[in-house]
Scaffold this motif. Structure first.
Motif, short mmCIF file in Angstrom:
data_model
loop_
_atom_site.label_atom_id
_atom_site.label_comp_id
_atom_site.label_asym_id
_atom_site.label_seq_id
_atom_site.Cartn_x
_atom_site.Cartn_y
_atom_site.Cartn_z
N LEU A 77 47.49 -20.67 -2.79
CA LEU A 77 47.68 -22.25 -2.43
C LEU A 77 46.84 -23.43 -2.75
N GLY A 78 45.98 -22.73 -3.61
CA GLY A 78 44.47 -23.69 -4.58
C GLY A 78 45.29 -23.77 -5.40
N ASN A 79 46.28 -23.25 -6.00
CA ASN A 79 46.90 -23.24 -7.10
C ASN A 79 47.99 -24.73 -7.59
N GLY A 85 48.54 -22.33 -13.95
CA GLY A 85 48.43 -23.51 -13.09
C GLY A 85 48.75 -24.78 -13.20
N THR A 86 48.10 -24.72 -14.37
CA THR A 86 47.53 -26.75 -14.48
C THR A 86 48.34 -26.58 -15.67
N THR A 87 48.57 -26.25 -16.32
CA THR A 87 49.56 -26.22 -16.92
C THR A 87 51.77 -26.53 -16.84
N LEU A 88 51.92 -25.55 -16.05
CA LEU A 88 53.02 -25.99 -15.06
C LEU A 88 52.71 -26.69 -14.03
N VAL A 91 42.20 -28.07 -8.39
CA VAL A 91 43.23 -26.84 -9.15
C VAL A 91 41.14 -26.23 -9.51
N ILE A 92 40.69 -26.73 -10.57
CA ILE A 92 39.58 -26.10 -10.90
C ILE A 92 38.59 -26.02 -10.14
N THR A 93 38.65 -26.80 -8.92
CA THR A 93 37.26 -26.52 -7.78
C THR A 93 37.50 -25.95 -7.02
N THR A 94 38.44 -25.58 -6.47
CA THR A 94 38.93 -24.86 -5.64
C THR A 94 39.31 -23.66 -5.98
N LEU A 95 39.28 -23.33 -7.20
CA LEU A 95 39.14 -21.89 -7.09
C LEU A 95 37.89 -21.41 -8.07
N ILE A 96 37.19 -21.96 -8.87
CA ILE A 96 35.74 -22.07 -8.45
C ILE A 96 35.45 -21.01 -7.35
N ILE A 97 35.50 -22.23 -6.30
CA ILE A 97 34.89 -21.54 -5.03
C ILE A 97 35.37 -20.05 -5.25
#
Lengths: 219, 270, 618
Positions: C407-409, B109-112, C355-361
């Motif tokens: 959606l979190g991504n 996701g972050t790469t894209l 994105v990172i904090t959201t997917l950690i949750i």
């Protein structure tokens, strides 16, 4: 009503287990615990804990407004000179905190003169409000109104929201006065004055933060 | 306990039937995305499919296990539950598995995201967009090939698009009610709003960006096919939100040149 | 029950405590947490009913556009004068549906209703720490309900800028009809609600932490109490941000400031403001808004855990991990708000972090799901109505949680944002799941609250219609999201990228919604009829272990007659090996029945249940 009663309560539950001798419960902000109630609790009374939580909430309120200010002006320097009455306001509030510390200390020693310091605090608080009104009118006379620019908008909003909390503090002082007049018992006075003092220290700290914020943006 | 068995049966049955219908309709793509028309959209769809497989496995697994437990451990006369309080190795394994799956998804996701949010290529064809209640207007450079400055402050009855009167490049700019772009180039879009929030949504290109008054927002994408596409507004903008429909035509450069030459410049010359 | 009342009266006299006697102090301006809980609960259910009826009206519009409903002329005279819903009315309805459901139903009933009723009873307190503040909390909530209801009837209509009230739409009366007086009342109602919620939350947290009975250590509190107080802490530290936003928005609306407003041209007219940022509102709103959804889900998680353990006759699986993940979710919820703003024009690098904090949750959320499944495993499940809802919660929470991973991504959020996929996601994960928690909780604690039993038969009918119907509504909505259908559209007639099958889906959704709505009528009748005529409830109908079931039914003023109960064990001693019954209440001393509270061997691996250590007591 606060006095723990020694009368055992009537019980209709199947078996009551008599507890070994327990110390009378501390006053937990709720006046109707029976003598045998022995709540598991934190080291502080409820009123104090609740007070801190409430101040935590208010901290977030001011933090939200402050960060909105910082984000909104985005590094743009303050566009008007801070009136010098701001320093008078600051001095008054610092003095006010000292007066309340004194009042609390005297009350802890059960000395009647704490009432005088509460009165001093009340006068300081009124003085602060007067000083604030003068500050606003100085700004207004310079043409710095609420809508002039983001700095002035936030200056008025932050000081007005703070001012409302000062008014609330006046109410708390009046409530202490009522306790004094009614000759409330000592623990109740300790509680009322303690809550008032804690609250006022918070209000004073918020004021110092607001002053710091505007000094910072005026650099 | 008879009732208990009946409830357990129907509960398990419902969970399995629901899972089967859900899995079938999704896997069968019965109701699916609009036809794809951009390179970035393809990459987004790929990541979507990876996510769908991972989450789909979890979805099915949890529901099947739930249905099984509901049936297998239904209360029975004289039955007794096991006294199990916790299982630390299980918790750690489960958490680690979830974390690994999420790392994969976050990585992809972050790469894209970085790719999509990076500045558009230098050869990109740029269109500027004005959004207002409830229409889109598209801004193209005139014969001088350069886009004039615009700003809401300049808007007046004589200057409805807010062209900068002091900008020489603004004299011959073109404004159109439809968006046309030449096929074969990345398309960059610069978005501005006159009034409230809007959102520039291109379902076929899998692109979306809010249009914020007081700000310029951007997006870019590379069309993979010519055609006529729709631009619905995706941020509530008032009572006409649902009719704020724009049209994007991706066409060959020749067709595009024909089209733009037919447009009347509405510069400051008037 | 009568003997309880008498005994209680005697106890009250002897403790010098004056139990309120007059009608006003007993039922209206009561300071008794149980009365306040009922006031909260009933007010919230009424608000929820209003919110649901609103959804029927706009759902009918979406399925059968411009359908004429003659009787609606009387309900909505301004926006449906001919019986056909008009556009401003539609936007008003969707806005008010969201606002009412999130704040005035879910937040109010979970913290104000369940929090008030359960916390003192489950921790063994006689009442809240600050009973007066508690009463004030309800009446501020009541006032906010009045204001929001009145706003439906102002001439320009209620607020219609969405429940998120993004400016400039919500800031300028000219932007949309609802942004007149309706929006002012909306902001005032929200501000009042925040005051009410803060006063309540102070009470819940203080009571649970400071007024636990003897033996009730933090790690012996039921998960309901944990869920509610963690939610209350979230409320305390998140709501002020929206309060600040509401104040600034009111100033922008009326005093001409430019906090959220830049220079605009609206309908050809210049609105001269300077440099304000609409994104600032979004940050303030979502700094509350995201914790808010956890305010709704955490208490529901607690209630579900409680019911699952009771219904499966098994200890909750991984109690400490459950508590830990509640706290972890709460903490994380403060740093994920930006995932609502991936395509808002916010700096994309911020999006990266969110994105990172959201997917950690997702990790603590997943762990909780595994633990609920673990609780059912090797259980002896009783399919009572509360249990049906608790099992349903697992399903909806998983379904809604998994769509959250899309959606979190941020990259996947680009096409899905503001489509029906989002609507489906949040309705399943925090709407349905919370509602399942609430219904489970109501069926479960109704006997303790009212002293009567609800009808199990009608409860099951209610559950099945609600469960199947809700998936009919919200699972179907995902497909519309795939199609790219934007939310908050009055009609979709003019769009060709939507295939014709979307009409069928819209009709399925609306019919399902009407079925779910009808099911709620069954609930209302069951609730009222049982309260008045239901069979008398025993003290502990579910054979539960936690403290509230050891109190008389319904609990008298002061909750316990005589001494406060003493707690000897954790609240999940179900099916303890060696015990005489399959549940051992928290009040039973370890000398009488064994406990497994402290056994540390991971017996779960082979299911071999041995070591309960009851040797730690003196």
């Amino acid at each position: 009503m606060d006095t723990p009663t020694d009368t055992a309560m009537v019980t209709t539950l199947e078996k009551s287990r008599p507890r070994s001798v327990v110390p009378p419960p501390p006053d937990r902000g709720n006046s109707w615990w029976g003598s045998d109630d022995d709540p598991q609790s934190l080291a502080v009374p409820s009123w104090q804990f609740g007070m801190w939580l409430g101040l935590g909430t208010l901290t977030v309120l001011f933090a939200a407004l402050s960060s909105a200010y910082i984000v909104r002006v985005g590094g743009e320097p303050l566009s008007f000179a801070l009136p010098s009455t701001l320093w008078i306001s600051t001095a008054i509030l610092v003095a006010n905190s000292i007066a309340l510390i004194q009042a609390r200390r005297l009350l802890a020693r059960k000395e009647q003169s704490f009432v005088r310091w509460l009165a001093v605090s009340f006068v300081f608080a009124l003085g602060f409000l007067v000083s604030q009104v003068i500050t606003w009118s100085i700004l207004a006379s310079q043409g710095v109104f609420m809508t002039a620019n983001p700095h002035s908008s936030f200056f008025y909003v932050l000081t007005a929201v703070h001012g409302l909390h000062v008014v609330g503090g006046l109410g708390a002082l009046l409530r202490c006065g009522v306790h004094v007049r009614r000759r409330s018992r000592w623990p109740q006075l300790v509680r009322a004055v303690g809550m008032t003092a804690t609250y006022w220290h918070f209000v004073d700290a918020v004021w110092l933060w607001i002053v710091f914020l505007f000094l910072w943006t005026s650099l | 306990m008879k009732l208990s068995s009946r409830q357990a049966f129907w509960y398990a049955a419902f969970l399995l039937v629901f899972t089967a219908i859900a899995a079938y309709t999704v896997a069968n793509k019965t109701w699916w995305f609009p036809p794809l028309a951009s390179v970035q959209g393809g990459e987004i769809d790929n990541l979507f499919m990876i996510t769908l497989v991972i989450t789909g496995i979890v979805f099915i697994a949890v529901h099947v296990v739930l249905a099984y437990f509901v049936w297998r451990y239904r209360g029975r006369p004289g039955g007794k539950a096991a006294y199990v309080t916790h299982n630390t190795p299980f918790e750690i394994t489960a958490a680690a598995t979830v974390a690994v799956a999420l790392v994969i998804l976050v990585g992809g996701g972050t790469t894209l995201w970085t790719k999509i949010q990076s500045p558009p290529p230098a050869d990109a064809f740029t269109v500027e967009v004005w959004a207002e209640q409830f229409r889109w207007t598209f801004h193209y450079p005139g014969a001088d090939g350069r886009m004039g400055n615009v700003d809401v402050r300049f808007i007046s009855d004589d200057n409805p698009y807010g062209l900068d009167p002091n900008d020489p490049y603004a004299k011959d700019d073109i404004f159109a009610t439809e968006m046309h772009v030449p096929y074969g180039k990345p398309i960059a879009v610069i978005l501005r709003s006159k009034d409230v929030l809007h959102s520039f949504f291109l379902p076929n290109f899998r692109m979306k960006m809010d249009v914020v008054p007081g700000m310029k927002t951007r997006m870019w994408f590379t069309p993979t096919q010519a055609g006529v596409f729709e631009i619905p507004c995706a941020e509530l903008c008032g009572v006409g939100h649902y009719i704020m429909r724009g049209v994007l035509t991706v066409e060959s450069p020749e067709q595009f040149n024909d089209w733009i030459s037919q447009q009347t410049p509405v510069g400051m010359s008037q | 029950m009568e003997s309880n009342v008498i005994a209680n009266a005697e106890a009250a006299v002897q403790t010098h405590h004056h139990e309120p006697q007059s009608f006003w102090t007993k039922y209206v301006f009561s300071q008794d947490h149980k009365v306040i809980a009922m006031q909260y609960m009933i007010t919230a259910l009424i608000m929820g009913f209003i919110g649901m009826v609103m959804s029927w009206i706009f759902r009918i519009q979406l399925a059968w556009p411009d359908h004429n409903l003659p009787f609606m002329r009387f309900l909505m005279p301004t926006n449906m004068e001919s019986g056909t819903l008009q556009t401003p009315g539609y936007y008003m309805l969707v806005t008010m549906h969201g606002t009412i459901m999130v704040f005035f139903l879910l937040t109010a009933i979970l913290t104000g209703g369940f929090g008030n009723f359960l916390i003192p009873l489950q921790v063994g307190a006689r009442d809240m720490a600050f009973p007066f503040l508690n009463m004030l909390s309800y009446w501020f909530y009541f006032l906010s309900c009045v204001v929001i209801t009145v706003s439906l009837f102002v001439s320009t209509g209620a607020a219609s800028a969405g429940w998120t009230s993004y400016p400039p739409l919500s800031a300028l009366a000219k932007a949309t009809p609802g942004s007149g007086l309706g929006q002012d009342l909306w902001l005032v109602a929200i501000a009042l609600f925040i005051v009410a919620s803060t006063m309540g939350s102070l009470n819940y947290v203080t009571t649970a932490l400071n007024m636990r009975t003897k033996g009730m250590t933090l790690m012996r509190m039921p998960l309901t109490v944990w869920g509610i107080i963690v939610a209350a802490v979230l409320g305390l530290f998140a709501f002020p941000a929206l309060f600040a936003g509401a104040v600034l928005l009111l100033l922008d609306r009326h005093l001409g400031t430019s906090f959220f407003l830049p220079h605009l041209v609206l309908g050809g007219e210049h609105i001269v403001r300077d440099g304000g940022s609409p994104l600032l509102w979004q940050h303030l709103f979502w700094f509350l808004g995201h914790p808010e959804v956890y305010i709704l889900i955490l208490p529901a998680m607690g209630i579900t855990s409680e019911i699952l353990s009771n219904g499966a006759r098994k200890p909750i699986f991984g109690y400490k991990v459950m508590v830990g993940s509640l706290v972890a979710i709460a903490f994380m919820s403060f740093i994920v708000w930006g995932h609502h703003m991936f395509v808002s024009g916010m700096n994309p690098w911020l999006g990266f972090a969110f994105v990172i904090t959201t997917l950690i949750i997702a990790v603590p959320s997943a762990i909780k799901t595994f633990n609920w499944l673990g609780t059912l495993w090797k259980g002896n499940i009783r399919f009572t109505t509360p249990m049906l809802y608790a099992i349903g919660f697992i399903s909806t929470f998983v379904t809604g949680g998994l769509t959250g991973i899309f959606l979190g991504n941020s990259a996947l959020d680009i096409p899905l944002h503001d489509t029906y996929f989002v609507v489906a996601h949040f309705h399943v994960v925090m709407g349905l799941s919370s509602v399942f928690g609430i219904f489970g909780g109501i069926y479960y604690w109704f006997p303790k609250m009212t002293g009567k039993m609800m009808s199990e038969r009608w409860g099951k009918v209610h559950f099945w219609l609600t469960f199947i119907g809700s998936y009919g509504v919200f699972w179907t909505m995902h497909y519309l999201g795939f199609m790219g259908m934007p939310r908050r559209y009055f009609s979709y007639e003019s769009y060709q990228f939507l295939p014709p099958s979307m009409h069928t889906l819209q009709i399925i959704i609306t019919i399902s919604a009407l079925i779910v709505g009808a099911a709620q009528l069954i609930f209302v009748v069951n609730f009222l009829y049982s309260w008045l005529r239901g069979p008398k409830a025993p003290d502990n109908p579910w054979q539960a272990t936690s403290l509230e079931w050891q109190a008389p039914t319904p609990p008298p003023h002061g909750n316990w007659v005589g001494q406060l109960p003493e707690v000897h064990r954790w609240p999940y001693d179900y099916s303890v090996p060696g015990a005489s019954v399959d549940f051992v209440p928290q009040t039973v001393p370890l000398e009488v029945e064994p406990s497994g509270e402290h056994h540390r061997t991971a017996v779960a691996v082979n299911g071999h249940t041995n070591g309960h250590s009851n040797g730690h007591h003196a």
